[in-house]
Design an enzyme around this catalytic site. Structure first.
Site, mmCIF file in Angstrom:
data_model
loop_
_atom_site.group_PDB
_atom_site.id
_atom_site.type_symbol
_atom_site.label_atom_id
_atom_site.label_comp_id
_atom_site.label_asym_id
_atom_site.label_seq_id
_atom_site.Cartn_x
_atom_site.Cartn_y
_atom_site.Cartn_z
ATOM 1 N N GLY A 182 -13.332 -1.629 -7.749
ATOM 2 C CA GLY A 182 -14.548 -0.613 -7.755
ATOM 3 C C GLY A 182 -14.924 0.083 -6.323
ATOM 4 O O GLY A 182 -15.948 0.301 -5.838
ATOM 5 N N GLY A 183 -13.542 0.658 -5.993
ATOM 6 C CA GLY A 183 -13.761 1.561 -4.951
ATOM 7 C C GLY A 183 -14.409 0.928 -3.515
ATOM 8 O O GLY A 183 -14.200 -0.160 -3.169
ATOM 9 N N ARG B 209 0.764 -1.107 0.132
ATOM 10 C CA ARG B 209 0.058 -0.048 -0.196
ATOM 11 C C ARG B 209 0.690 1.331 0.078
ATOM 12 O O ARG B 209 1.896 1.266 0.593
ATOM 13 C CB ARG B 209 -0.946 0.014 1.382
ATOM 14 C CG ARG B 209 -2.008 1.230 1.306
ATOM 15 C CD ARG B 209 -2.701 1.026 0.548
ATOM 16 N NE ARG B 209 -4.069 1.774 0.633
ATOM 17 C CZ ARG B 209 -5.014 2.119 -0.147
ATOM 18 N NH1 ARG B 209 -4.969 2.000 -1.453
ATOM 19 N NH2 ARG B 209 -6.146 3.182 0.303
ATOM 20 N N GLU C 153 -3.783 8.308 -4.013
ATOM 21 C CA GLU C 153 -4.589 7.251 -3.117
ATOM 22 C C GLU C 153 -4.539 8.137 -1.637
ATOM 23 O O GLU C 153 -5.378 7.596 -0.738
ATOM 24 C CB GLU C 153 -3.468 6.009 -2.915
ATOM 25 C CG GLU C 153 -3.952 4.920 -2.669
ATOM 26 C CD GLU C 153 -4.642 4.132 -3.840
ATOM 27 O OE1 GLU C 153 -5.875 4.053 -3.694
ATOM 28 O OE2 GLU C 153 -4.080 3.802 -4.705
ATOM 29 N N SER D 115 -10.364 -0.316 0.630
ATOM 30 C CA SER D 115 -11.356 -1.485 0.546
ATOM 31 C C SER D 115 -10.921 -2.611 -0.190
ATOM 32 O O SER D 115 -11.809 -3.402 -0.607
ATOM 33 C CB SER D 115 -12.477 -0.849 -0.143
ATOM 34 O OG SER D 115 -13.026 0.347 0.671
ATOM 35 N N ASP E 74 -7.925 8.255 0.052
ATOM 36 C CA ASP E 74 -8.598 7.560 0.757
ATOM 37 C C ASP E 74 -8.116 7.594 2.407
ATOM 38 O O ASP E 74 -9.035 6.781 3.158
ATOM 39 C CB ASP E 74 -7.865 5.948 0.501
ATOM 40 C CG ASP E 74 -8.515 5.216 -1.077
ATOM 41 O OD1 ASP E 74 -9.329 5.695 -1.313
ATOM 42 O OD2 ASP E 74 -7.690 4.421 -1.492
ATOM 43 N N THR F 168 -8.967 0.936 -10.249
ATOM 44 C CA THR F 168 -8.431 -0.484 -9.731
ATOM 45 C C THR F 168 -8.416 -1.602 -10.433
ATOM 46 O O THR F 168 -9.067 -1.429 -11.525
ATOM 47 C CB THR F 168 -9.035 -0.843 -7.940
ATOM 48 O OG1 THR F 168 -8.871 0.335 -7.279
ATOM 49 C CG2 THR F 168 -8.210 -1.645 -7.534
ATOM 50 N N ASN G 27 -5.812 4.221 -7.231
ATOM 51 C CA ASN G 27 -7.079 4.949 -6.912
ATOM 52 C C ASN G 27 -7.943 5.370 -8.208
ATOM 53 O O ASN G 27 -8.324 4.400 -8.984
ATOM 54 C CB ASN G 27 -6.894 6.153 -5.940
ATOM 55 C CG ASN G 27 -8.116 6.392 -5.473
ATOM 56 O OD1 ASN G 27 -8.802 5.623 -4.889
ATOM 57 N ND2 ASN G 27 -8.115 7.370 -4.602
HETATM 58 N N1 GLY Z 1 -8.233 3.070 -3.868
HETATM 59 C C1 GLY Z 1 -9.281 2.221 -3.456
HETATM 60 C C2 GLY Z 1 -8.972 1.444 -2.264
HETATM 61 O O1 GLY Z 1 -8.015 1.184 -1.914
HETATM 62 O O2 GLY Z 1 -10.167 1.085 -1.682
#
Ligand code: GLY
Length: 557
Positions: free
Chosen positions: A457-458, A92, A405, A438, A408, A366, A386
């Site tokens: 899909g966020g 991440r 990102e 997510s 988020d 994503t 993102n």
């Molecule tokens: N950028 C979307 C997620 O990591 O949830």
């Protein structure tokens, strides 16, 4: 009832005449045919699923730059067949060391619109390059330099862009037009290239070659790092060499749980995916879902989603920075307590749980891929920059498109991010912290089957995986989970969102009568990539979401 288009899926069964019945086989499903082919190319050269995962990750960075890339990050869930070892590689992005809690607020404490989503300040420190190097060196069998060749070739020779690429360029056109380096590569005369145009990325090929030669030093030090820092700092960004040097991949214990005899292994923090998924499943375990009428079934699933996403907003963030009550959230007794506040005959207002907020659209960003190799090694990886094409900021001379990102994180408590998600100080910005995600790369297994799946899909990623797990538990196969009409509740906004054409009039009326607000997304969402191994028939199946342009193959090698 809306009839969803018959799925176009690629399933080559073990007994298919076009593969040698005696040959060991692998299954790969990814969001782009060239990425799937890259995975098989590496398997055919003697690589394992982990080598193939490096090849697919790097190939997606080239051929699907809207979804992921060297300037982004992700989570790779691994299962090693030889000893059953499972781990999650946390690649991440991290907040730069000069980041601070209020960096997206004006002097009055109001959000500076767009700053966390577009342009250089939106970018976290990338984790994808470090993670593919780690994955290759620790778990692969082939040299990194060999495994990156398909991606380097695609970047140098170019590939024909598809309709989805053009659609997402349109969505982010204004942002890309503001960055000359990005516009020079992705646009033609500052506009969207014509259908059939070939995208070549020679700077990106050079960056990949540097990683192939030097490993992580090829990206986080040397000429690529110098060019990135120069470009970022000239544009007012806050990255420093220390950020790049200090970036570390972290191996984390995956989240594990069980739902009615189905074992689930999924993403750990800093992704909320595994926890929210398991919490919802724990709640749902108390209901005979398959015996309920469709309205009650959808109502109860939405109520479970509401409560699990509520806890996401309240408690979840980077556990290296804050204490998260993971054990309690995953306790079956805790789920029983939540169930006691649910009613079959009426919806609970989210405001009753706490909070209130307006509507917001979900994301289309994503990417995900799933792999099972001939030895039973498995990889589920969800990768991201993102928003489509990330921040739209390309570091000049590198071909590296930076993520956005940072959005988020919670820029301001009570305010929504780009996915309409709210959160608290648990997910506030701190230097070096990872923003809550997510992404939900997942393994599921019952007595007869093993599956690997995930989707972009966020905020809706988790609810999509939840619906797929419930469908698996009901005995259906990957073509069903991947094609299912989807619906979603994320606590705030307080409404069930469903895919275009994804609910019947009766369902809409019935759910409204129970007190739900509903809203149809103007499109179908998600791009799930799933593979399954049937332990009884020894059959492998791979399915790419019919909503996307992916490719799912089962092949001998
Ligand atoms: N950028 C979307 C997620 O990591 O949830």
């Amino acid at each position: 009832m809306t009839i969803f288009k018959i799925l176009t899926i690629t399933i080559i069964l073990c007994l298919s005449p076009i593969v040698n019945a005696g040959m060991p086989k692998a299954a790969i499903a990814s969001a782009h045919p060239l990425a799937t082919y890259a995975g098989f190319e590496i398997l055919e050269q003697g690589g394992n699923a982990f080598d193939a995962a490096v090849a697919v990750s790097a190939a997606l960075a080239v051929v699907e730059p809207s979804g992921s890339g060297l300037g982004g990050g992700g989570f790779w869930l691994l299962h090693r067949a030889s000893d059953g070892f499972e781990t999650m590689l946390d690649g991440r992005e991290k907040a730069p060391l000069l980041a601070n809690r209020d960096m997206y607020l004006d002097a009055k404490g109001n959000i500076l619109k767009g700053l966390s989503r577009n342009g250089v300040l939106a970018a976290g420190i990338p984790g994808l390059p470090a993670t593919i190097v780690h994955l290759s060196e620790k778990y692969g069998q082939l040299p990194l330099s060999q495994v990156l060749q398909p991606a380097i070739r695609y970047a140098k020779q170019g590939f024909v862009i598809g309709a989805k690429h053009r659609k997402l360029l349109k969505y982010r056109l204004a942002v890309l037009q503001k960055n000359t380096a990005a516009a020079n590569i992705f646009l033609v005369d500052n506009n969207i290239p014509k259908q059939g145009a070939v995208l070549k990325q020679t700077d990106l090929a050079s960056a990949l070659e540097k990683i192939a030669q030097l490993g992580r030093a090829g990206f986080y030090a040397g000429s690529v790092a110098e060019k990135m820092l120069k470009s970022v700092q000239q544009a007012g960004g806050i990255w420093t060499q220390k950020d790049l040097s200090q970036y570390q991949v972290i191996e984390r214990k995956p989240i594990k749980g069980e739902y009615k005899g189905v074992k689930i292994t999924s993403a750990a923090l800093p992704s909320s995916g595994g926890i929210v998924l398991l919490e919802a499943l724990n709640i749902l375990e108390g209901y005979p879902l398959n015996q309920l009428d469709e309205i009650s079934r959808k109502h109860i699933i939405a109520e479970a989603m509401r409560r699990a996403y509520h806890d996401r907003a309240l408690y979840l963030g980077d556990s290296d920075f804050i204490d998260v009550p993971v054990k309690r959230l995953l306790d079956k007794n805790y789920a029983a307590g939540l169930r006691s506040g649910m009613h079959l005959d009426k919806a609970t207002l989210s405001a009753y749980l706490s909070g209130n907020t307006p509507e917001k659209k979900g994301g289309r960003n994503t990417t995900h891929f799933s792999i099972i190799d001939k030895d039973g090694n498995k990889v589920a990886a969800t990768l991201s920059v993102n928003f489509p094409f990330g921040s739209g900021f390309m570091a000049k001379g590198t071909g590296v498109l930076l993520n956005d990102e940072m959005d988020d994180f919670v820029s301001k408590v009570g305010e929504m991010n780009g996915y309409g998600l709210v959160g608290g100080i648990a997910n506030g910005i701190e230097p070096g912290k990872r923003m809550l995600s997510s992404m939900t790369p997942t393994f599921i297994e019952d007595a007869n089957r093993i599956a690997v799946l995930g989707t972009p899909g966020g905020s809706r990623i988790i609810s999509m995986v939840l619906l797929a797990v419930l469908d698996f538990a009901a005995g259906r196969g990957p073509e069903s989970w991947v094609g299912l009409p989807r619906f979603h509740h994320q606590y705030i906004p307080d409404r069930i969102q469903y895919e275009k054409g994804g609910m019947t009039h009766d369902e809409i009326a019935g759910l409204t009568k129970l007190g739900h607000k509903l809203n149809e997304a103007g499109y179908r969402y998600g791009n799930m990539q799933a593979v399954q191994f049937n332990k009884n028939t020894q059959q492998l199946t791979a399915v790419a979401d019919p909503r996307g342009e992916g490719s799912a193959l089962v092949k001998g090698y």
